[in-house]
Design an enzyme around this catalytic site. Structure first.
Site, PDB file in Angstrom:
ATOM      1  N   ASP A  75     -11.361   0.633   9.503  1.00 27.07           N
ATOM      2  CA  ASP A  75     -10.727   1.122   8.279  1.00 27.07           C
ATOM      3  C   ASP A  75     -10.364  -0.051   7.380  1.00 27.07           C
ATOM      4  OD1 ASP A  75      -9.305   4.019   7.557  1.00 27.07           O
ATOM      5  OD2 ASP A  75      -8.323   2.318   6.596  1.00 27.07           O
ATOM      6  N   HIS A 117      -7.526  -0.387   5.954  1.00 24.67           N
ATOM      7  CA  HIS A 117      -6.080  -0.561   5.878  1.00 24.67           C
ATOM      8  C   HIS A 117      -5.471  -1.212   7.112  1.00 24.67           C
ATOM      9  CE1 HIS A 117      -7.147   2.820   3.181  1.00 24.67           C
ATOM     10  NE2 HIS A 117      -6.248   2.247   2.384  1.00 24.67           N
ATOM     11  N   SER A 121      -3.088   2.746  -1.552  1.00 28.75           N
ATOM     12  CA  SER A 121      -3.100   3.596  -0.357  1.00 28.75           C
ATOM     13  C   SER A 121      -2.441   2.917   0.836  1.00 28.75           C
ATOM     14  CB  SER A 121      -4.541   3.984  -0.005  1.00 28.75           C
ATOM     15  OG  SER A 121      -5.376   2.844   0.053  1.00 28.75           O
TER      16      SER A 121
END
Length: 380
Positions: free
Chosen positions: A190, A192, A287
């Site tokens: 991912d 993040h 995000s």
């Protein structure tokens, strides 16, 4: 070719067609017509076409086959991902050169300083949380992927520039590097950070603030509860459309333990006490802050011992949510004491679509000086 063999080929060909026809019918049978539709202007046909195209098996198989060949032969995915080693995936935004990158750096730095000045007019302090890129924090899994010259020392130069402009910005990279010894700071598949990485950054931001200012309001107790670990397929896997033919080639999913933070009063069911509390802090960002899976806002609440309002947005980058916040009624009517701006380093050389904002207002924001040093030697 003998007659029996020709018949066998024809039979196999017809069988494949029949199989694909039967599989394709799933897309027809799964279609639900919208409650309101039009026939004369083709509205119903368009919705059916869109649904069927999404579920068309030949398209899915073709996409999977092509993606599998790219992956096996060239170790490549779709534009958007860079494939590292040992199942690590990276956003290609952390590597590729940006057209007019030095120009975007100058403009973004000017806007950052303009944000500082705009907040100061409301007596609001700014704390900039520069999130290091995943490739910078985990270079050991990057493999043969090369970072552009402009990005190689971007984090430190970004940090130095905003500090020179009297913008508070703690050095988060060394803390995250040290945190790797205790667990993953970023997800493997991912873009993040993990909840553990988000919590570590929240701790450092809190420590920085407690050394310099006293937040308004009475300290609050926040409680964080962790859910069981579950498999999590990261957002970067969508750039590897290997299913259904090559599903086994996908990196194994991450293991994610989601955290949820609540005020002690709220956890005990006394929401009235919680709703009356002050919010001296506002959080703005991407995000990394907006997605509850990382619980960054919750970790900040717990370590700051204060509630906060969260104005972060998914898919907008760091600049657009901040400009929206500057024009919000909340800032005008009930300004906080402090704004924490979460800003991933990779966005600094990137262009922003600011067409929704008044051009004269943006020009006024960019009047701050002192943004020459970072880009003086970047003419790549």
């Amino acid at each position: 070719m003998t007659r029996p063999l020709r018949k066998l080929y024809v039979a196999l060909f017809l069988s494949v067609l029949l199989l694909l026809f039967g599989w394709s019918m799933r897309g027809v049978l799964s279609y639900d017509a919208p409650k309101q539709f039009t026939v004369l202007d083709g509205g119903l046909a368009k919705t059916f076409e869109s649904h069927y195209d999404e579920h068309f098996p030949v398209k899915t198989l073709g996409t999977s086959l092509w993606a599998g060949l790219d992956y096996l032969l060239f170790n490549e995915g779709r534009p958007g991902v860079q494939i590292g080693e040992q199942g690590w995936l990276y956003s290609d935004e952390e590597f590729k050169p940006e057209a007019d990158g030095p120009l975007h750096i100058r403009e973004n730095l000017a806007l950052i300083k303009g944000v500082r000045d705009e907040l100061a007019q409301h007596d609001v302090l700014l704390l900039l949380a520069i999130v290091p890129s995943k490739a910078r924090l985990y270079p050991e899994f990057v493999g043969d992927n090369q970072t552009s010259v402009l990005r190689q020392d971007l984090y430190q130069r970004f940090l130095n520039e905003v500090r020179t402009a009297d913008i508070a910005a703690p050095e988060l990279l060394s803390s995250l590097q040290a945190g790797k010894a205790n667990g993953a700071m970023f997800l493997r598949t991912d873009t993040h950070w993990t909840p553990e990485g988000a919590d570590l950054v929240a701790q450092q931001l809190s420590s920085t603030l407690k050394r310099s200012i006293t937040l308004a309001g009475e300290p609050q107790v926040f409680i964080t509860q962790a859910s069981p670990v579950k498999a999590y397929k990261g957002d970067l896997t969508r750039f590897l459309p290997l299913e259904p033919l090559f599903s086994h080639l996908l990196p194994p999913p991450d293991q994610l333990r989601r955290n949820k933070t609540q005020a002690a009063e709220q956890a005990a069911g006394t929401d009235a006490l919680f709703s009356d509390s002050e919010m001296p802090v506002a959080l703005v960002g991407t995000s990394y802050s907006a997605n509850p899976a990382w619980n960054f806002a919750g970790a900040l609440r717990q370590h700051l011992q204060r509630d906060l309002s969260n104005h972060a947005e998914d898919g907008q980058g760091p600049m657009v949510p901040m400009l929206k916040y500057l024009q919000s009624d909340e800032l005008k009517n009930a300004p906080p004491q402090l704004v924490i701006w979460e800003f991933p380093e990779r966005y600094l050389p990137m262009a922003n679509d600011l067409s929704a904002f008044d051009a004269q207002w943006l020009s006024a924001l960019k009047q701050s000086d002192g943004n020459r040093h970072l880009v003086a030697s970047d003419q790549h």
